[in-house]
Write an enzyme that holds these catalytic residues in place. Sequence first.
Site, PDB file in Angstrom:
ATOM      1  CG  ASP A   1      17.418  50.318  20.426  1.00  0.00           C
ATOM      2  OD1 ASP A   1      17.565  49.136  20.738  1.00  0.00           O
ATOM      3  OD2 ASP A   1      18.210  51.218  20.801  1.00  0.00           O
TER       4      ASP A   1
HETATM    5  C1  GLC Z   1      21.355  50.667  21.966  1.00  0.00           C
HETATM    6  C2  GLC Z   1      20.605  49.480  22.520  1.00  0.00           C
HETATM    7  C3  GLC Z   1      19.616  49.855  23.585  1.00  0.00           C
HETATM    8  C4  GLC Z   1      20.130  51.067  24.333  1.00  0.00           C
HETATM    9  C5  GLC Z   1      20.113  52.234  23.370  1.00  0.00           C
HETATM   10  C6  GLC Z   1      20.662  53.514  24.033  1.00  0.00           C
HETATM   11  O1  GLC Z   1      21.607  50.487  20.607  1.00  0.00           O
HETATM   12  O2  GLC Z   1      19.956  48.602  21.627  1.00  0.00           O
HETATM   13  O3  GLC Z   1      19.446  48.715  24.423  1.00  0.00           O
HETATM   14  O4  GLC Z   1      19.317  51.336  25.464  1.00  0.00           O
HETATM   15  O5  GLC Z   1      20.823  51.966  22.177  1.00  0.00           O
HETATM   16  O6  GLC Z   1      22.005  53.355  24.294  1.00  0.00           O
END
Ligand code: GLC
Length: 733
Positions: free
Chosen positions: A267
């Site tokens: 993430d």
């Molecule tokens: C965010 C979220 C994730 C998302 C990613 C890209 O922090 O936790 O669900 O897809 O970053 O935006």
Amino acid sequence: MNPASDLASALASTLSSSPAVDAPSSPRIDDLLARMTLAEKIGQLGQVQPQGRSHEAAVRDGAVGSLINVIGEDARHYQRLAVEESRLGIPLLFGRDVIHGFRTVFPIPLAQAASFDPDLVREAAAAAAREAAAEGVNWTFSPMLDIARDPRWGRIAESFGEDPVLAAAMGAAMVEGYQQQGLAACAKHFVGYGAAEGGRDYAQAHIPERVLHDIYLPPFRAALEAGSLTLMTAFHDLDGVPLTGHRALVRGLLRERWGYQGLVVSDWNSVIEMIVHGCAEDEAEATRRALAASVDMEMASEAYAHTLVRLVEDGRVPLAQVDEAVRRVLHVKERLGLFDAAPGSASPAADAPVPDAAASQALARRLARDSLVLLHNDGVLPLPFDALSRVALIGPMADAAVDQLGCWVFDGDPARSTTVRQALVDRLGADRLLVAPGLPHPRSDDKSGIDDAVAAARAADVAVLCLGEDALLSGEAHSRAHLGLPGAQLALLEAVARTGRPTIVVVLSGRPLVLTDALPHAGALLQAWHPGSQTGPALVDVLGGQSPSGRLPVSLPRSVGQVPIHYNHHRTGRPPLDDAPSIPSGTPLDPSGFYSSYLDEDHRPLFPFGHGLHYGEVVYGDIEPASATVSRGQSLNFSLTLHNRGAHAVVETAQLYVRDVCASVTRPVRELKAFARVPLAPGERRQVTFRLHTDQLAFHGPDLAPVVEPGRHELWIGPDCTRGAHARFDVSA
Ligand code: GLC
């Protein structure tokens, strides 16, 4: 090339029947890998967010494998650089959060789960994919599969609720919808993110291993069996181990036991956040842990880019771990057809016909309508619109074109957003609609507008109140400790209710709210969630007579003190009494009166999982067979007749629950095993048959191995998790 048929056929399950530890290979992948320098291999493992054209040199140098949040002409520009100007011409992945729509915004995922309609959810995901692909996106970070039992957690809005069977069905449907249209799906956030302590986002989760396997992992297994090309690890630490460095669960379970060879992405910054967690000294250690866990691609942060060359040269990271990660990245690009895309095209899917906006809007309206849950109705609904002289439309969410779209909306087109006010004007005409927000915005304590709202209600035949949360009150990092209606909304409702006018309360929120104090003032109470672009038309359809069919995908608590609350709880040795015991002061201590109850609250939710009313009156007949015996490995059919005794056409969502009465470990009091949406005309009788296979009864036993045990089982088929026709069956030894 039709991306739908070619990709759909290519996307067999990404789980191998036998645990395949070898990373993907193909002539192209093998050839590229043989020619790639270490720096180019490491480049494929990075996903970064450029500022405009900031990363042209990096892309030309083959130092980037994916860009995030780049669409349109920028995407086409970067793809041309990657394919035509880098040494090996490897195309880029373009990732974007297409969570519940793109230009057309569908209801939030929690609302979509309330439809109990995976087919419709698949259609919506496909429509979203077509819109996103047309603008260069070839990878969406969806579906979110986290089981959510705690409405304080803001990301419950993005989840499919508290039940693993419902979440699995919805997640698999979204994966199929996206990938049939050429967008790589992403099963996230692996795993147990919704169990964050206190409902606070990113907080540590403590999940017993049996609960992890029986509740939190099944939706991921279903999404991977549906072919999800990618998976994202979660931010949090599970019992002390951050998921982004969780070797046992990612490499051990996902890769080696499940045989998953899709792309695992971290993430945002979650690789370097292992330093903040306090289990990596520096970027090099964070990189080593993430790769050891087989996290193939790093999102946003650049620890891999900064440290991997040295780690490999020093022998602290085996080159084989880099190579297997590169193979999995190239495999996704190959499966998406990126190597064969037209010059400058972000993906073959981008070359599909431009999506039909009207068709997407019609789909959004249908899904929003089917996601609405009618919690209570004293008969005030449906409204005889043509017989009404005036309708008062009250509340801060009645004309909320942006807030009704909900969380995670980057690309929603406000021009496609129709509010309740706009839809009622279209239906009634402006002269028959009295509009009074009552409050300047959903969180406001400014009561100066309540008198106008009361006056509007007095001047109308009926009052429709649109209350709830603005979009920012749910979603990532937006958890709440209090779950009541925000601001002075309850005061507004009470003031309007005192006029005595029939009052319909519509709650537009990203989570279950505590509506205990609102319920007594509502002639009808609808949980509408954040329904998206077509909020207004969908609501007017239902208020005006199209029967709602949504069912709760989560328990609605009476108070935040009950949280976490979920229907599939265990019985305990002293099950709670239905009514809170009264223990006036001075009561002698009497051990016989001890139960798993609260002294100050009914232990049951205000409205249970699976609950939802409609405009019909459906009676469930007796289940046939009423009792049976089945051998392990076999199936049983259970049938009953549904009879709509009402005057309205309805869709009844019949739900099948099972209880394993006595087992080697304690088991939930109820578990959803199947559901079916059954259309019923007025007066219609229809037989419904559910096939139940004993494999669906499996759970993780004392040794944490999956097992189906012989013994007594109870079964219900009903309208929610608390009632229905009853049957019994035995699983024979
Ligand atoms: C965010 C979220 C994730 C998302 C990613 C890209 O922090 O936790 O669900 O897809 O970053 O935006």
